[in-house]
Design a protein around this motif. Structure first.
Motif, mmCIF file in Angstrom:
data_model
loop_
_atom_site.group_PDB
_atom_site.id
_atom_site.type_symbol
_atom_site.label_atom_id
_atom_site.label_comp_id
_atom_site.label_asym_id
_atom_site.label_seq_id
_atom_site.Cartn_x
_atom_site.Cartn_y
_atom_site.Cartn_z
ATOM 1 N N SER A 154 0.839 -1.197 0.000
ATOM 2 C CA SER A 154 0.000 0.000 0.000
ATOM 3 C C SER A 154 0.874 1.248 0.000
ATOM 4 N N PRO A 155 0.339 2.374 -0.476
ATOM 5 C CA PRO A 155 1.135 3.604 -0.554
ATOM 6 C C PRO A 155 1.706 4.051 0.794
ATOM 7 N N GLY A 156 1.051 3.729 1.894
ATOM 8 C CA GLY A 156 1.535 4.158 3.200
ATOM 9 C C GLY A 156 2.553 3.240 3.834
ATOM 10 N N ASP A 157 2.863 2.130 3.193
ATOM 11 C CA ASP A 157 3.820 1.170 3.743
ATOM 12 C C ASP A 157 5.241 1.693 3.537
ATOM 13 N N PRO A 158 6.027 1.864 4.624
ATOM 14 C CA PRO A 158 7.375 2.415 4.476
ATOM 15 C C PRO A 158 8.433 1.388 4.112
ATOM 16 N N ASN A 159 8.026 0.126 3.924
ATOM 17 C CA ASN A 159 8.998 -0.960 3.749
ATOM 18 C C ASN A 159 9.138 -1.415 2.300
ATOM 19 N N GLY A 160 8.938 -0.503 1.368
ATOM 20 C CA GLY A 160 9.020 -0.878 -0.041
ATOM 21 C C GLY A 160 10.346 -1.495 -0.420
ATOM 22 N N ALA A 161 11.447 -0.974 0.109
ATOM 23 C CA ALA A 161 12.767 -1.512 -0.229
ATOM 24 C C ALA A 161 12.877 -2.969 0.201
ATOM 25 N N ARG A 162 12.323 -3.287 1.361
ATOM 26 C CA ARG A 162 12.365 -4.670 1.845
ATOM 27 C C ARG A 162 11.517 -5.577 0.956
ATOM 28 N N HIS A 163 10.359 -5.085 0.529
ATOM 29 C CA HIS A 163 9.490 -5.893 -0.330
ATOM 30 C C HIS A 163 10.140 -6.145 -1.688
ATOM 31 N N ARG A 164 10.777 -5.119 -2.242
ATOM 32 C CA ARG A 164 11.484 -5.310 -3.514
ATOM 33 C C ARG A 164 12.609 -6.326 -3.359
ATOM 34 N N GLU A 165 13.284 -6.314 -2.222
ATOM 35 C CA GLU A 165 14.391 -7.244 -2.006
ATOM 36 C C GLU A 165 13.893 -8.688 -1.976
ATOM 37 N N TRP A 166 12.696 -8.909 -1.443
ATOM 38 C CA TRP A 166 12.121 -10.263 -1.478
ATOM 39 C C TRP A 166 12.007 -10.753 -2.918
ATOM 40 N N ALA A 167 11.484 -9.907 -3.796
ATOM 41 C CA ALA A 167 11.328 -10.298 -5.202
ATOM 42 C C ALA A 167 12.682 -10.542 -5.858
ATOM 43 N N ARG A 168 13.655 -9.696 -5.561
ATOM 44 C CA ARG A 168 14.975 -9.851 -6.168
ATOM 45 C C ARG A 168 15.672 -11.121 -5.687
ATOM 46 N N ALA A 169 15.603 -11.383 -4.384
ATOM 47 C CA ALA A 169 16.244 -12.584 -3.843
ATOM 48 C C ALA A 169 15.577 -13.840 -4.396
ATOM 49 N N PHE A 170 14.271 -13.816 -4.508
ATOM 50 C CA PHE A 170 13.528 -14.934 -5.073
ATOM 51 C C PHE A 170 13.967 -15.161 -6.528
ATOM 52 N N HIS A 171 14.051 -14.082 -7.294
ATOM 53 C CA HIS A 171 14.484 -14.184 -8.693
ATOM 54 C C HIS A 171 15.887 -14.765 -8.784
ATOM 55 N N ASP A 172 16.784 -14.329 -7.930
ATOM 56 C CA ASP A 172 18.153 -14.849 -7.945
ATOM 57 C C ASP A 172 18.175 -16.351 -7.677
ATOM 58 N N ALA A 173 17.275 -16.803 -6.802
ATOM 59 C CA ALA A 173 17.222 -18.232 -6.477
ATOM 60 C C ALA A 173 16.671 -19.054 -7.638
ATOM 61 N N VAL A 174 15.781 -18.456 -8.435
ATOM 62 C CA VAL A 174 15.185 -19.158 -9.573
ATOM 63 C C VAL A 174 16.072 -19.086 -10.817
ATOM 64 N N ALA A 175 16.908 -18.057 -10.890
ATOM 65 C CA ALA A 175 17.688 -17.786 -12.100
ATOM 66 C C ALA A 175 18.459 -18.988 -12.653
ATOM 67 N N PRO A 176 19.081 -19.836 -11.807
ATOM 68 C CA PRO A 176 19.803 -20.981 -12.372
ATOM 69 C C PRO A 176 18.913 -21.954 -13.142
ATOM 70 N N HIS A 177 17.601 -21.898 -12.901
ATOM 71 C CA HIS A 177 16.662 -22.800 -13.582
ATOM 72 C C HIS A 177 15.991 -22.130 -14.767
ATOM 73 N N ALA A 178 16.181 -20.828 -14.957
ATOM 74 C CA ALA A 178 15.389 -20.049 -15.907
ATOM 75 C C ALA A 178 15.845 -20.258 -17.348
ATOM 76 N N ALA A 179 14.924 -19.982 -18.259
ATOM 77 C CA ALA A 179 15.212 -20.062 -19.695
ATOM 78 C C ALA A 179 14.755 -18.768 -20.352
ATOM 79 N N GLY A 180 15.257 -17.633 -19.849
ATOM 80 C CA GLY A 180 14.900 -16.338 -20.404
ATOM 81 C C GLY A 180 13.797 -15.665 -19.605
ATOM 82 N N VAL A 181 13.235 -14.601 -20.193
ATOM 83 C CA VAL A 181 12.170 -13.838 -19.531
ATOM 84 C C VAL A 181 11.273 -13.240 -20.612
ATOM 85 N N TYR A 182 9.992 -13.188 -20.343
ATOM 86 C CA TYR A 182 9.012 -12.577 -21.235
ATOM 87 C C TYR A 182 9.222 -11.070 -21.209
ATOM 88 N N VAL A 183 9.312 -10.443 -22.380
ATOM 89 C CA VAL A 183 9.699 -9.032 -22.439
ATOM 90 C C VAL A 183 8.711 -8.129 -21.700
#
Length: 311
Positions: free
Chosen positions: A237-266
Protein backbone atom coordinates in the motif's frame (compact mmCIF):
# COMPACT_ATOMS: atom_id res chain seq x y z
CA UNK A 1 -3.44 -19.64 -25.12
CA UNK A 2 -2.83 -23.39 -25.13
CA UNK A 3 -5.84 -23.89 -27.43
CA UNK A 4 -5.32 -21.05 -29.92
CA UNK A 5 -1.79 -19.81 -29.29
CA UNK A 6 -0.64 -16.32 -28.43
CA UNK A 7 -2.60 -13.29 -29.54
CA UNK A 8 0.14 -12.56 -32.08
CA UNK A 9 -0.43 -16.00 -33.61
CA UNK A 10 -3.90 -14.83 -34.70
CA UNK A 11 -2.70 -11.45 -35.95
CA UNK A 12 -3.34 -10.97 -39.68
CA UNK A 13 -2.06 -7.44 -40.20
CA UNK A 14 -1.19 -4.12 -38.55
CA UNK A 15 -1.54 -0.55 -39.74
CA UNK A 16 1.61 1.20 -38.55
CA UNK A 17 2.77 4.80 -38.40
CA UNK A 18 6.55 4.63 -38.74
CA UNK A 19 9.12 7.00 -37.23
CA UNK A 20 9.27 9.12 -40.39
CA UNK A 21 5.47 9.51 -40.52
CA UNK A 22 4.69 6.97 -43.22
CA UNK A 23 1.59 4.81 -42.81
CA UNK A 24 2.13 1.20 -43.85
CA UNK A 25 0.15 -1.99 -43.52
CA UNK A 26 2.32 -4.88 -42.43
CA UNK A 27 1.33 -8.51 -43.01
CA UNK A 28 2.83 -11.69 -44.34
CA UNK A 29 3.09 -10.33 -47.90
CA UNK A 30 3.83 -6.65 -47.26
CA UNK A 31 6.62 -5.42 -44.98
CA UNK A 32 7.05 -9.00 -43.76
CA UNK A 33 10.14 -8.15 -41.67
CA UNK A 34 8.19 -5.46 -39.83
CA UNK A 35 5.27 -7.85 -39.34
CA UNK A 36 7.68 -10.45 -37.94
CA UNK A 37 9.19 -7.91 -35.54
CA UNK A 38 5.85 -6.59 -34.31
CA UNK A 39 4.89 -10.07 -33.14
CA UNK A 40 7.06 -10.12 -30.06
CA UNK A 41 9.33 -7.11 -30.45
CA UNK A 42 7.18 -4.63 -28.54
CA UNK A 43 6.68 -0.97 -29.36
CA UNK A 44 10.08 -0.47 -30.93
CA UNK A 45 9.12 -0.15 -34.59
CA UNK A 46 6.20 2.26 -34.88
CA UNK A 47 2.75 3.13 -33.63
CA UNK A 48 0.18 0.49 -34.50
CA UNK A 49 -3.12 2.23 -35.15
CA UNK A 50 -5.20 -0.81 -36.08
CA UNK A 51 -5.00 -4.59 -35.84
CA UNK A 52 -6.70 -7.30 -37.87
CA UNK A 53 -7.13 -10.65 -36.13
CA UNK A 54 -8.46 -14.10 -36.78
CA UNK A 55 -11.30 -14.83 -34.35
CA UNK A 56 -11.88 -18.12 -32.53
CA UNK A 57 -14.88 -19.50 -30.65
CA UNK A 58 -14.58 -19.31 -26.86
CA UNK A 59 -17.65 -19.56 -24.68
CA UNK A 60 -19.68 -17.52 -24.11
CA UNK A 61 -19.98 -20.04 -21.26
CA UNK A 62 -17.17 -22.39 -20.36
CA UNK A 63 -16.17 -24.67 -17.52
CA UNK A 64 -13.81 -22.62 -15.40
CA UNK A 65 -13.00 -21.54 -11.88
CA UNK A 66 -10.54 -21.55 -9.04
CA UNK A 67 -9.49 -24.39 -6.72
CA UNK A 68 -7.38 -23.60 -3.64
CA UNK A 69 -5.64 -25.41 -0.82
CA UNK A 70 -3.67 -24.31 2.27
CA UNK A 71 -0.11 -23.38 1.31
CA UNK A 72 1.23 -26.47 3.10
CA UNK A 73 -0.14 -28.38 0.08
CA UNK A 74 1.85 -26.26 -2.38
CA UNK A 75 4.54 -28.84 -3.06
CA UNK A 76 1.94 -31.49 -3.85
CA UNK A 77 -0.21 -29.17 -5.96
CA UNK A 78 2.68 -27.87 -8.07
CA UNK A 79 3.94 -31.39 -8.76
CA UNK A 80 0.43 -32.38 -9.77
CA UNK A 81 0.05 -29.36 -12.05
CA UNK A 82 3.44 -30.04 -13.65
CA UNK A 83 2.49 -33.61 -14.54
CA UNK A 84 -1.18 -32.96 -15.32
CA UNK A 85 -0.58 -30.19 -17.85
CA UNK A 86 1.92 -32.32 -19.78
CA UNK A 87 -0.86 -34.75 -20.71
CA UNK A 88 -3.84 -32.38 -20.69
CA UNK A 89 -5.60 -31.51 -23.95
CA UNK A 90 -4.96 -28.08 -25.45
CA UNK A 91 -8.40 -26.97 -24.30
CA UNK A 92 -7.16 -26.91 -20.68
CA UNK A 93 -5.61 -23.67 -19.44
CA UNK A 94 -4.04 -23.46 -15.98
CA UNK A 95 -2.36 -20.90 -13.77
CA UNK A 96 -1.16 -21.49 -10.22
CA UNK A 97 -0.97 -18.65 -7.71
CA UNK A 98 0.62 -18.66 -4.27
CA UNK A 99 -0.56 -15.77 -2.10
CA UNK A 100 -2.50 -14.70 0.99
CA UNK A 101 -6.20 -15.49 0.59
CA UNK A 102 -7.98 -12.20 -0.17
CA UNK A 103 -11.42 -11.14 1.01
CA UNK A 104 -13.36 -12.11 -2.11
CA UNK A 105 -16.96 -13.37 -2.16
CA UNK A 106 -15.97 -16.97 -2.86
CA UNK A 107 -13.28 -17.14 -0.12
CA UNK A 108 -14.55 -18.57 3.20
CA UNK A 109 -14.26 -16.05 6.02
CA UNK A 110 -11.99 -18.32 8.05
CA UNK A 111 -9.55 -18.60 5.17
CA UNK A 112 -9.11 -14.86 4.54
CA UNK A 113 -5.60 -13.79 5.48
CA UNK A 114 -4.21 -17.33 5.34
CA UNK A 115 -1.53 -18.39 2.81
CA UNK A 116 -2.91 -20.55 0.00
CA UNK A 117 -2.03 -22.09 -3.31
CA UNK A 118 -4.71 -21.72 -5.97
CA UNK A 119 -5.08 -23.17 -9.43
CA UNK A 120 -7.15 -21.07 -11.85
CA UNK A 121 -8.47 -23.33 -14.60
CA UNK A 122 -10.56 -23.07 -17.74
CA UNK A 123 -11.59 -25.38 -20.55
CA UNK A 124 -12.08 -23.93 -24.04
CA UNK A 125 -14.74 -26.30 -25.27
CA UNK A 126 -18.07 -27.73 -24.17
CA UNK A 127 -18.97 -27.45 -20.49
CA UNK A 128 -19.54 -31.22 -20.07
CA UNK A 129 -16.15 -31.99 -21.60
CA UNK A 130 -14.60 -29.37 -19.36
CA UNK A 131 -16.14 -30.87 -16.24
CA UNK A 132 -14.52 -34.19 -17.11
CA UNK A 133 -11.14 -32.68 -18.02
CA UNK A 134 -10.89 -30.56 -14.84
CA UNK A 135 -12.18 -33.24 -12.46
CA UNK A 136 -8.67 -34.45 -11.43
CA UNK A 137 -7.81 -30.95 -10.18
CA UNK A 138 -10.90 -30.82 -7.99
CA UNK A 139 -10.20 -34.32 -6.66
CA UNK A 140 -6.70 -33.46 -5.44
CA UNK A 141 -6.67 -33.66 -1.65
CA UNK A 142 -9.33 -31.62 0.13
CA UNK A 143 -9.59 -28.17 -1.46
CA UNK A 144 -10.59 -25.24 0.73
CA UNK A 145 -12.17 -23.48 -2.28
CA UNK A 146 -13.70 -24.94 -5.43
CA UNK A 147 -15.59 -22.62 -7.78
CA UNK A 148 -15.22 -24.75 -10.93
CA UNK A 149 -18.38 -24.86 -12.99
CA UNK A 150 -20.12 -23.13 -15.92
CA UNK A 151 -19.18 -19.44 -16.01
CA UNK A 152 -19.28 -16.74 -18.69
CA UNK A 153 -15.82 -16.43 -20.19
CA UNK A 154 -15.77 -12.69 -19.50
CA UNK A 155 -16.53 -13.36 -15.81
CA UNK A 156 -13.68 -15.86 -15.60
CA UNK A 157 -11.38 -13.18 -17.03
CA UNK A 158 -12.17 -10.96 -14.01
CA UNK A 159 -12.11 -13.60 -11.30
CA UNK A 160 -9.12 -12.20 -9.39
CA UNK A 161 -9.26 -8.52 -10.40
CA UNK A 162 -10.35 -7.35 -6.96
CA UNK A 163 -7.28 -8.94 -5.36
CA UNK A 164 -4.98 -6.60 -7.32
CA UNK A 165 -6.11 -3.20 -6.02
CA UNK A 166 -5.65 -0.02 -8.00
CA UNK A 167 -3.26 2.44 -6.37
CA UNK A 168 -0.94 -0.10 -4.77
CA UNK A 169 2.78 -0.19 -5.45
CA UNK A 170 3.79 -3.15 -7.63
CA UNK A 171 7.29 -4.48 -8.20
CA UNK A 172 8.04 -7.74 -9.94
CA UNK A 173 10.67 -10.03 -11.32
CA UNK A 174 9.97 -12.86 -13.72
CA UNK A 175 11.41 -15.83 -15.56
CA UNK A 176 10.49 -18.37 -18.20
CA UNK A 177 10.85 -21.90 -16.93
CA UNK A 178 11.30 -25.35 -18.41
CA UNK A 179 9.68 -28.28 -16.64
CA UNK A 180 9.16 -27.63 -12.90
CA UNK A 181 11.74 -29.84 -11.22
CA UNK A 182 11.30 -30.93 -7.62
CA UNK A 183 14.23 -28.68 -6.70
CA UNK A 184 12.62 -25.67 -8.36
CA UNK A 185 9.28 -26.39 -6.70
CA UNK A 186 11.04 -26.48 -3.32
CA UNK A 187 12.58 -23.07 -4.09
CA UNK A 188 9.17 -21.65 -4.98
CA UNK A 189 7.40 -22.97 -1.91
CA UNK A 190 10.20 -21.76 0.37
CA UNK A 191 9.81 -18.19 -0.88
CA UNK A 192 6.03 -18.47 -0.72
CA UNK A 193 6.41 -18.89 3.04
CA UNK A 194 8.01 -15.42 3.11
CA UNK A 195 5.44 -13.40 1.15
CA UNK A 196 6.14 -9.83 2.25
CA UNK A 197 2.58 -8.42 2.15
CA UNK A 198 -1.04 -9.63 1.82
CA UNK A 199 -1.19 -8.53 -1.84
CA UNK A 200 2.12 -10.07 -2.91
CA UNK A 201 1.83 -13.18 -5.06
CA UNK A 202 3.60 -15.83 -7.11
CA UNK A 203 1.60 -16.53 -10.29
CA UNK A 204 2.84 -19.42 -12.44
CA UNK A 205 1.43 -19.62 -15.97
CA UNK A 206 1.25 -22.85 -17.97
CA UNK A 207 2.18 -22.70 -21.65
CA UNK A 208 2.68 -25.46 -24.20
CA UNK A 209 -0.06 -26.62 -26.54
CA UNK A 210 -0.58 -24.34 -29.54
CA UNK A 211 2.02 -21.85 -28.26
CA UNK A 212 4.79 -24.43 -28.60
CA UNK A 213 3.73 -25.67 -32.03
CA UNK A 214 4.55 -22.41 -33.79
CA UNK A 215 8.06 -22.49 -35.23
CA UNK A 216 10.58 -20.61 -33.11
CA UNK A 217 11.65 -18.42 -36.05
CA UNK A 218 8.10 -17.65 -37.26
CA UNK A 219 7.75 -14.59 -35.00
CA UNK A 220 9.98 -12.44 -32.84
CA UNK A 221 8.39 -13.94 -29.73
CA UNK A 222 11.08 -16.17 -28.17
CA UNK A 223 11.26 -19.36 -26.15
CA UNK A 224 8.22 -21.09 -27.56
CA UNK A 225 9.27 -24.27 -25.80
CA UNK A 226 9.12 -22.78 -22.28
CA UNK A 227 6.66 -24.70 -20.10
CA UNK A 228 5.89 -21.89 -17.65
CA UNK A 229 6.24 -18.22 -16.81
CA UNK A 230 6.67 -17.24 -13.18
CA UNK A 231 6.25 -13.82 -11.56
CA UNK A 232 7.66 -12.78 -8.20
CA UNK A 233 5.21 -9.99 -7.44
CA UNK A 234 5.64 -7.71 -4.43
CA UNK A 235 2.73 -5.35 -3.79
CA UNK A 236 2.26 -2.89 -0.95
CA UNK A 237 0.00 0.00 0.00
CA UNK A 238 1.13 3.60 -0.55
CA UNK A 239 1.53 4.16 3.20
CA UNK A 240 3.82 1.17 3.74
CA UNK A 241 7.38 2.42 4.48
CA UNK A 242 9.00 -0.96 3.75
CA UNK A 243 9.02 -0.88 -0.04
CA UNK A 244 12.77 -1.51 -0.23
CA UNK A 245 12.36 -4.67 1.85
CA UNK A 246 9.49 -5.89 -0.33
CA UNK A 247 11.48 -5.31 -3.51
CA UNK A 248 14.39 -7.24 -2.01
CA UNK A 249 12.12 -10.26 -1.48
CA UNK A 250 11.33 -10.30 -5.20
CA UNK A 251 14.98 -9.85 -6.17
CA UNK A 252 16.24 -12.58 -3.84
CA UNK A 253 13.53 -14.93 -5.07
CA UNK A 254 14.48 -14.18 -8.69
CA UNK A 255 18.15 -14.85 -7.94
CA UNK A 256 17.22 -18.23 -6.48
CA UNK A 257 15.19 -19.16 -9.57
CA UNK A 258 17.69 -17.79 -12.10
CA UNK A 259 19.80 -20.98 -12.37
CA UNK A 260 16.66 -22.80 -13.58
CA UNK A 261 15.39 -20.05 -15.91
CA UNK A 262 15.21 -20.06 -19.70
CA UNK A 263 14.90 -16.34 -20.40
CA UNK A 264 12.17 -13.84 -19.53
CA UNK A 265 9.01 -12.58 -21.24
CA UNK A 266 9.70 -9.03 -22.44
CA UNK A 267 6.45 -7.64 -20.96
CA UNK A 268 7.59 -8.88 -17.55
CA UNK A 269 10.96 -7.12 -17.72
CA UNK A 270 11.40 -4.84 -14.72
CA UNK A 271 14.61 -3.01 -13.78
CA UNK A 272 17.10 -5.52 -15.15
CA UNK A 273 20.45 -4.52 -16.59
CA UNK A 274 20.82 -3.16 -20.11
CA UNK A 275 21.80 -6.55 -21.52
CA UNK A 276 18.51 -8.17 -20.48
CA UNK A 277 17.30 -8.26 -24.11
CA UNK A 278 19.88 -10.92 -24.91
CA UNK A 279 18.25 -13.18 -22.33
CA UNK A 280 14.82 -12.24 -23.69
CA UNK A 281 15.45 -12.90 -27.39
CA UNK A 282 18.76 -14.69 -27.71
CA UNK A 283 21.57 -13.32 -29.83
CA UNK A 284 20.23 -14.37 -33.25
CA UNK A 285 16.74 -12.93 -32.85
CA UNK A 286 18.04 -9.79 -31.20
CA UNK A 287 20.43 -9.19 -34.11
CA UNK A 288 17.54 -9.52 -36.58
CA UNK A 289 15.38 -7.15 -34.51
CA UNK A 290 18.18 -4.58 -34.39
CA UNK A 291 18.50 -4.77 -38.17
CA UNK A 292 14.75 -4.22 -38.66
CA UNK A 293 14.88 -1.37 -36.14
CA UNK A 294 17.61 0.26 -38.23
CA UNK A 295 15.31 0.11 -41.27
CA UNK A 296 12.16 1.51 -39.65
CA UNK A 297 13.48 3.65 -36.79
CA UNK A 298 17.19 4.41 -37.28
CA UNK A 299 17.10 7.38 -34.86
CA UNK A 300 15.48 5.26 -32.11
CA UNK A 301 12.48 7.57 -31.81
CA UNK A 302 10.52 4.78 -30.14
CA UNK A 303 12.72 4.19 -27.11
CA UNK A 304 10.40 4.47 -24.09
CA UNK A 305 10.10 0.69 -23.90
CA UNK A 306 12.21 -2.43 -23.49
CA UNK A 307 14.40 -0.74 -26.03
CA UNK A 308 15.90 -2.46 -29.04
CA UNK A 309 18.53 -0.07 -30.33
CA UNK A 310 19.22 0.10 -34.07
CA UNK A 311 22.05 -2.24 -35.02
Amino acid sequence: MRRYGLTIDSLRSCEVVTADGDVVVAHADAHPDLFWALRGGGGNFGIVTSFEFDLHPAGPTMCSGLVAWPVREADRVLRFMRDFIEEAPDEVGLMANLRIAPALPFVPTGLVGEPIIAVVACYVGSVPDGEVALRPIRALGSPSIDTVGPHPYVAHQRIVDASVPHGNHYYWKAAKLPRLTDELIATITRHAEELPTPHSAIPIFCQGGAVARVAEDATAFPSRDARHDINMLASWSPGDPNGARHREWARAFHDAVAPHAAGVYVNFVSDEKDDVLTSVYGEEKLARLRSIKRTYDPANVFHYNANIAPG
